[in-house]
Design a protein around this motif. Structure first.
Motif, mmCIF file in Angstrom:
data_model
loop_
_atom_site.group_PDB
_atom_site.id
_atom_site.type_symbol
_atom_site.label_atom_id
_atom_site.label_comp_id
_atom_site.label_asym_id
_atom_site.label_seq_id
_atom_site.Cartn_x
_atom_site.Cartn_y
_atom_site.Cartn_z
ATOM 1 N N ASN A 116 -22.560 52.724 40.565
ATOM 2 C CA ASN A 116 -22.214 52.383 41.807
ATOM 3 C C ASN A 116 -24.078 50.953 42.360
ATOM 4 O O ASN A 116 -22.978 49.915 42.518
ATOM 5 N N PHE A 117 -24.972 51.817 41.554
ATOM 6 C CA PHE A 117 -25.709 50.055 42.033
ATOM 7 C C PHE A 117 -26.028 48.549 41.132
ATOM 8 O O PHE A 117 -25.944 48.161 41.864
ATOM 9 N N ASN A 118 -25.152 48.946 40.192
ATOM 10 C CA ASN A 118 -24.773 47.337 39.473
ATOM 11 C C ASN A 118 -23.794 46.467 40.003
ATOM 12 O O ASN A 118 -23.950 45.938 39.456
ATOM 13 N N LYS A 119 -22.882 47.035 41.281
ATOM 14 C CA LYS A 119 -21.790 46.697 41.986
ATOM 15 C C LYS A 119 -22.693 45.612 42.892
ATOM 16 O O LYS A 119 -22.221 45.179 43.792
ATOM 17 N N GLY A 120 -23.858 45.773 43.234
ATOM 18 C CA GLY A 120 -25.140 45.209 44.436
ATOM 19 C C GLY A 120 -26.191 43.900 43.067
ATOM 20 O O GLY A 120 -25.804 44.041 42.169
ATOM 21 N N HIS A 121 -25.615 42.294 44.319
ATOM 22 C CA HIS A 121 -26.017 41.041 43.543
ATOM 23 C C HIS A 121 -27.637 41.846 43.554
ATOM 24 O O HIS A 121 -27.588 41.404 41.985
ATOM 25 N N PHE A 122 -27.993 41.886 45.169
ATOM 26 C CA PHE A 122 -29.617 42.190 44.784
ATOM 27 C C PHE A 122 -29.290 43.421 45.519
ATOM 28 O O PHE A 122 -28.454 44.364 46.224
ATOM 29 N N ILE A 123 -30.634 43.988 44.753
ATOM 30 C CA ILE A 123 -31.002 45.239 45.916
ATOM 31 C C ILE A 123 -32.260 45.499 46.043
ATOM 32 O O ILE A 123 -32.998 44.964 45.572
ATOM 33 N N ILE A 124 -32.305 45.126 47.356
ATOM 34 C CA ILE A 124 -34.357 44.987 48.179
ATOM 35 C C ILE A 124 -34.800 46.413 48.241
ATOM 36 O O ILE A 124 -34.202 47.820 48.375
ATOM 37 N N VAL A 125 -35.694 46.196 47.548
ATOM 38 C CA VAL A 125 -36.860 47.640 47.482
ATOM 39 C C VAL A 125 -38.647 47.048 48.368
ATOM 40 O O VAL A 125 -38.292 45.799 48.306
ATOM 41 N N GLU A 126 -38.787 48.312 48.810
ATOM 42 C CA GLU A 126 -39.961 47.193 49.635
ATOM 43 C C GLU A 126 -41.559 47.376 48.323
ATOM 44 O O GLU A 126 -42.491 46.756 49.464
ATOM 45 N N GLY A 127 -41.591 47.677 47.203
ATOM 46 C CA GLY A 127 -42.670 47.702 46.603
ATOM 47 C C GLY A 127 -41.998 47.338 45.246
ATOM 48 O O GLY A 127 -41.209 48.374 44.112
ATOM 49 N N GLU A 128 -43.009 47.260 44.155
ATOM 50 C CA GLU A 128 -42.822 47.277 42.759
ATOM 51 C C GLU A 128 -42.842 48.508 42.212
ATOM 52 O O GLU A 128 -42.134 49.172 41.335
ATOM 53 N N PHE A 129 -43.537 49.618 43.075
ATOM 54 C CA PHE A 129 -43.658 51.295 42.691
ATOM 55 C C PHE A 129 -42.110 51.519 42.380
ATOM 56 O O PHE A 129 -41.891 51.723 41.909
#
Length: 369
Positions: A116-129
């Motif tokens: 499912n997540f590989n279908k996303g072009h980008f995944i935005i997160v809040e930090g390197e953690f």
């Protein structure tokens, strides 16, 4: 609030935006626990949203992804609907419990999550953690992008000046978040008791947030019991004149509370914690953060900006508050540093522009602009 502000920003930049409202009509669902009622509610929302997917086919799906099984199954439907209608997919993961969520899944469920997540072009997160928690994905170094949160308030009553504390006045504290046990509100209340009844300090604390039950709660079985215990503790320890509780603060009322506050308290160890927006709001108003060194909070609050305490440590909270009360010049330095850091890194305009750039990159790289 961040989502609403982002929608307004996109509309102002000539995007056509369709919104699917995932708000639940149920208020007694335990955070982080599987709920059949909530799952069925998600299914109803998904079915009702198909007409929007048809209307905007070929566009871009922006989705806030979940860290629970029920939430993931919801995301799975939305992402595959978007895939079916040839959408480009931009995901955003708030919170930083994804690694724990993924590690506890069965091999088959892990495969579903990866797919499912590989279908996303980008995944935005809040930090390197959080970025490292997606290392199981293909090309995650480029796919997963870190974007710091921005404060979603449209009408901030702030300047570029920090606060100065007058020792002849009441020292004001504020806790603003859900009243969840692991967010640390009990530790704040017990620290207040120490300050008032042990050290005879002239302090007052505003608690703002609705009571919620979470999967990591241990003291109370539901939010009603938690609220009753909170109010009883205040009465038993004669704290009525030192505590004001609001089920919620919005707009000008919240701005006025932050303007008055000298310190912001969030000694959290919440299972799903990420980069709390309330910390940014406190910094914007120069309310010095006293927080835990937990998840992505130390990325926001540096040692120059605020003070750190251990989880479940009311004595430490009281100690830090006493230190700032007794050292007004040091307090003023922290307050100014908080404002400066907010203005440099965490404004809504900066956050929205970063998301807009990722949207444009998603569309452009897929030849879909």
């Amino acid at each position: 609030m961040m989502f609403d502000a982002l929608v307004d920003f996109l509309v102002a930049n000539n995007f056509t935006v369709g919104v699917i409202d995932l708000t639940s009509e149920y208020t007694n669902i335990k955070i982080g626990k599987f709920s059949l009622i909530r799952t069925l509610e998600y299914l109803k929302i998904i079915i009702g949203s198909i007409n929007k997917f048809i209307k905007y086919r070929g566009g871009l799906l922006y989705i806030n992804t979940a860290q629970t099984k029920a939430g993931f199954l919801r995301d799975l439907f939305f992402v595959n609907l978007a895939w079916l209608f040839r959408y480009r997919i931009l995901m955003q993961q708030f919170g930083s419990n994804f690694g724990n969520f993924y590690s506890e899944l069965s091999p088959w469920f892990k495969y579903l999550v990866r797919t499912n997540f590989n279908k996303g072009h980008f995944i935005i997160v809040e930090g390197e953690f959080t970025k490292c928690q997606f290392s199981m994905l293909y090309n995650y170094q480029n796919k997963v992008v870190s974007v710091s949160n921005g404060l979603p308030e449209r009408n901030l009553l702030i300047t570029n000046k920090g606060k100065i504390y007058n020792p002849n006045h009441t020292f004001n504290l504020i806790y603003l978040s859900y009243m969840i046990e692991s967010k640390g509100y009990w530790d704040v209340l017990k620290a207040l008791n120490i300050l008032v009844n042990t050290y005879n300090m002239n302090v007052h604390c505003v608690f703002a947030g609705s009571f919620k039950n979470s999967v990591d709660a241990v003291l109370h079985i539901n939010e009603l019991e938690a609220e009753e215990a909170f109010k009883l503790y205040i009465l038993k320890n004669n704290l009525q004149n030192h505590v004001t509780y609001y089920a919620g603060l919005m707009g000008n009322a919240k701005a006025q509370a932050f303007l008055k506050a000298n310190i912001f308290l969030l000694p959290t160890y919440f299972k799903f914690e990420g980069q709390p927006v309330s910390v940014l709001e406190a910094m914007a108003y120069g309310a010095v953060p006293v927080v835990t060194n937990y998840r992505m909070i130390p990325n926001m609050v540096t040692p120059e900006v605020g003070l750190f305490v251990d989880p479940r440590s009311p004595d430490q909270i009281a100690e830090k508050v006493l230190f700032l009360i007794k050292n007004p010049k040091t307090y003023a330095t922290y307050s100014q540093a908080s404002v400066d850091r907010f203005l440099e890194k965490y404004t809504l305009d900066s956050y929205s522009k970063n998301i807009l750039n990722l949207i444009k990159m998603t569309l452009k790289e897929q030849n879909f602009e």
